[in-house]
Write a protein that holds these residues in place. Structure first.
Motif, PDB file in Angstrom:
ATOM      1  N   GLY A 192      11.045  18.876  11.332  1.00 57.93           N
ATOM      2  CA  GLY A 192      11.049  18.098  12.493  1.00 57.93           C
ATOM      3  C   GLY A 192       9.630  17.665  13.045  1.00 57.93           C
ATOM      4  N   ILE A 193       8.653  17.777  12.126  1.00 60.84           N
ATOM      5  CA  ILE A 193       7.361  17.394  12.557  1.00 60.84           C
ATOM      6  C   ILE A 193       6.818  15.959  12.155  1.00 60.84           C
ATOM      7  CG2 ILE A 193       4.862  18.169  12.130  1.00 60.84           C
ATOM      8  CD1 ILE A 193       5.883  21.042  11.702  1.00 60.84           C
ATOM      9  N   PRO A 194       6.477  15.330  12.909  1.00 56.55           N
ATOM     10  CA  PRO A 194       6.314  13.821  12.691  1.00 56.55           C
ATOM     11  C   PRO A 194       5.103  13.702  11.606  1.00 56.55           C
ATOM     12  CG  PRO A 194       6.371  14.285  15.096  1.00 56.55           C
ATOM     13  CD  PRO A 194       6.147  15.439  14.511  1.00 56.55           C
ATOM     14  N   THR A 208       0.490   4.768  -3.033  1.00 59.09           N
ATOM     15  CA  THR A 208       1.575   4.043  -2.826  1.00 59.09           C
ATOM     16  C   THR A 208       2.870   4.653  -3.016  1.00 59.09           C
ATOM     17  OG1 THR A 208       0.192   2.086  -2.847  1.00 59.09           O
ATOM     18  CG2 THR A 208       2.392   1.548  -2.522  1.00 59.09           C
ATOM     19  N   ALA A 209       2.911   5.191  -4.346  1.00 58.21           N
ATOM     20  CA  ALA A 209       4.064   5.640  -5.041  1.00 58.21           C
ATOM     21  C   ALA A 209       4.547   6.965  -4.412  1.00 58.21           C
ATOM     22  CB  ALA A 209       3.903   5.625  -6.584  1.00 58.21           C
ATOM     23  N   SER A 210       3.600   7.514  -3.364  1.00 63.11           N
ATOM     24  CA  SER A 210       4.025   8.869  -3.055  1.00 63.11           C
ATOM     25  C   SER A 210       3.762   8.731  -1.601  1.00 63.11           C
ATOM     26  CB  SER A 210       3.296  10.189  -3.571  1.00 63.11           C
ATOM     27  OG  SER A 210       1.712   9.714  -3.750  1.00 63.11           O
ATOM     28  N   PHE A 211       2.701   9.609  -1.001  1.00 66.38           N
ATOM     29  CA  PHE A 211       2.527   9.757   0.371  1.00 66.38           C
ATOM     30  C   PHE A 211       2.569   8.638   1.533  1.00 66.38           C
ATOM     31  CE2 PHE A 211      -1.366  10.968  -1.698  1.00 66.38           C
ATOM     32  CZ  PHE A 211      -2.403  10.107  -0.982  1.00 66.38           C
ATOM     33  N   ALA A 212       1.775   7.598   0.701  1.00 65.09           N
ATOM     34  CA  ALA A 212       1.482   6.361   1.649  1.00 65.09           C
ATOM     35  C   ALA A 212       2.592   5.598   2.170  1.00 65.09           C
ATOM     36  CB  ALA A 212       0.552   5.583   0.779  1.00 65.09           C
ATOM     37  N   MET A 213       3.855   5.957   1.330  1.00 72.43           N
ATOM     38  CA  MET A 213       5.060   5.085   1.747  1.00 72.43           C
ATOM     39  C   MET A 213       6.117   6.216   2.361  1.00 72.43           C
ATOM     40  SD  MET A 213       4.868   1.872   1.910  1.00 72.43           S
ATOM     41  CE  MET A 213       3.652   0.694   1.486  1.00 72.43           C
ATOM     42  N   LEU A 214       5.786   7.183   2.676  1.00 75.04           N
ATOM     43  CA  LEU A 214       6.901   8.310   3.242  1.00 75.04           C
ATOM     44  C   LEU A 214       6.856   8.720   4.420  1.00 75.04           C
ATOM     45  CD1 LEU A 214       6.818  10.778   0.085  1.00 75.04           C
ATOM     46  CD2 LEU A 214       8.258   9.050   0.534  1.00 75.04           C
ATOM     47  N   GLY A 215       5.749   7.969   5.284  1.00 74.07           N
ATOM     48  CA  GLY A 215       5.835   8.321   6.590  1.00 74.07           C
ATOM     49  C   GLY A 215       7.208   8.143   7.459  1.00 74.07           C
ATOM     50  N   ASP A 216       7.024   8.886   8.578  1.00 77.14           N
ATOM     51  CA  ASP A 216       8.193   8.793   9.591  1.00 77.14           C
ATOM     52  C   ASP A 216       8.079   7.278  10.190  1.00 77.14           C
ATOM     53  OD1 ASP A 216       9.478  11.240   9.334  1.00 77.14           O
ATOM     54  OD2 ASP A 216       7.761  12.114  10.606  1.00 77.14           O
ATOM     55  N   VAL A 278       8.385   9.651  20.159  1.00 77.16           N
ATOM     56  CA  VAL A 278       9.192  10.638  18.902  1.00 77.16           C
ATOM     57  C   VAL A 278       9.412  12.239  19.475  1.00 77.16           C
ATOM     58  CG1 VAL A 278       8.972   9.095  17.073  1.00 77.16           C
ATOM     59  CG2 VAL A 278       7.670  10.781  17.255  1.00 77.16           C
ATOM     60  N   MET A 279       8.427  12.578  19.918  1.00 77.93           N
ATOM     61  CA  MET A 279       8.104  13.955  20.264  1.00 77.93           C
ATOM     62  C   MET A 279       8.884  14.351  22.035  1.00 77.93           C
ATOM     63  SD  MET A 279       4.748  15.224  18.599  1.00 77.93           S
ATOM     64  CE  MET A 279       5.026  17.068  18.847  1.00 77.93           C
ATOM     65  N   ASN A 280       9.425  13.222  22.458  1.00 80.14           N
ATOM     66  CA  ASN A 280      10.067  13.189  23.622  1.00 80.14           C
ATOM     67  C   ASN A 280       9.296  13.738  24.485  1.00 80.14           C
ATOM     68  OD1 ASN A 280      12.202  12.563  25.292  1.00 80.14           O
ATOM     69  ND2 ASN A 280      13.250  14.629  25.045  1.00 80.14           N
TER      70      ASN A 280
END
Length: 285
Positions: A192-194, A208-216, A278-280
């Motif tokens: 649950g860490i943003p 682009t095929a990995s971490f760049a498009m995996l953000g919350d 998102v962390m309220n």
């Protein structure tokens, strides 16, 4: 044109008295707009004439995002090896040494922890100036270690991508970083860490095929080039002409790949607003 012509002849200036024009006084954007570099720096490296976002590196992004530019760099001495003994026009070890000397960087990414608007954040920022921001073993390892730091200390994580793709000199070892970084980001999601992903110009290939498009949340700067393969490859593969603006940040937002686009001067406020929501926690001014 009399003002342009020299009225007196035979004027000679001693070599020691001649002054070179200082380099870097002016910057010309791709649209032809000219801006004073000091003004450009004060404007977050954005051309005030046309809004063009000049490519910058980790030094500038850290200065923009961390309070008073204060941060602790993580794993600053991590460097690439040459397990494949790769050589093309020059040896890989020589290419690495030349890049390190030219840029003052150890590799194509720096990771750091510090406060942004008073709250802790871990930031991994890529540097395109180091072999085109190519993703090798060090890039993947430093992202993984930075994610572990976020996980251990329950701190939000942000990656700023700026890359031409995987580093061919490390072959399969480079491609393995796609899986490694994706697995680490999955651990953050489970905890649950943003995780915020910022795509800048250019974000292509394996990033682009990995971490760049995996953000919350996936965000970008205006006009950034974002894609996997180049337009020519896509055109030849599909056999179709590409639409206007293909692979620009604006095109990707319109088609649902990005959540929003933010100018660089609003980046710090927008990222921290999202994290507060998102962390309220109470929204910081």
């Amino acid at each position: 044109m009399a003002w342009f012509k020299r009225k007196e002849k035979g004027i000679h200036t001693a070599t020691e008295d001649k002054k070179d024009t200082p380099k870097g006084l002016w910057y010309k954007s791709p649209t032809g707009k000219i801006v004073d570099t000091e003004e450009l720096e004060k404007n977050f490296y954005i051309s005030p004439e046309d809004g063009y976002h000049v490519r910058i590196g980790s030094n500038e992004y850290f200065e923009i995002l961390f309070d008073d530019n204060k941060f602790e760099e993580l794993d600053p001495k991590l460097t690439s090896k040459d397990p494949l003994k790769f050589e093309d026009k020059k040896k890989y070890v020589d290419r690495l040494a030349a890049a390190q000397e030219k840029t003052g960087l150890k590799d194509a990414i720096r990771t750091a922890v510090g406060k942004s608007k008073g709250a802790d954040i871990v930031i991994a920022c890529m540097d395109f100036s180091f072999i085109g921001g190519s993703m090798g073993s060090v890039v993947g390892e430093k992202i993984a270690r930075a994610a572990d730091y976020s996980l251990k200390n329950n701190i939000p994580f942000m990656i700023i991508s700026k890359s031409g793709g995987a580093r061919m000199m490390e072959a399969a070892l480079s491609l393995m970083q796609l899986a490694k970084t994706s697995a680490k980001l999955a651990q953050l999601a489970d905890a649950g860490i943003p995780y915020v992903s910022l795509c800048t110009d250019p974000t292509t290939g394996g990033t682009t095929a990995s971490f760049a498009m995996l953000g919350d949340i996936n965000i970008s700067e205006p006009g950034a080039l974002i894609g996997f393969a180049g337009p020519r490859i896509v055109r030849d593969t599909t056999g179709k002409e590409l639409p206007d603006g293909f692979q620009t940040a604006e095109f990707l937002q319109e088609h649902g790949f990005l959540d929003f686009i933010t100018p660089r001067q609003e980046l710090k406020n927008k990222v921290n607003l999202y994290l507060d929501l998102v962390m309220n926690r109470a929204v910081r001014a």
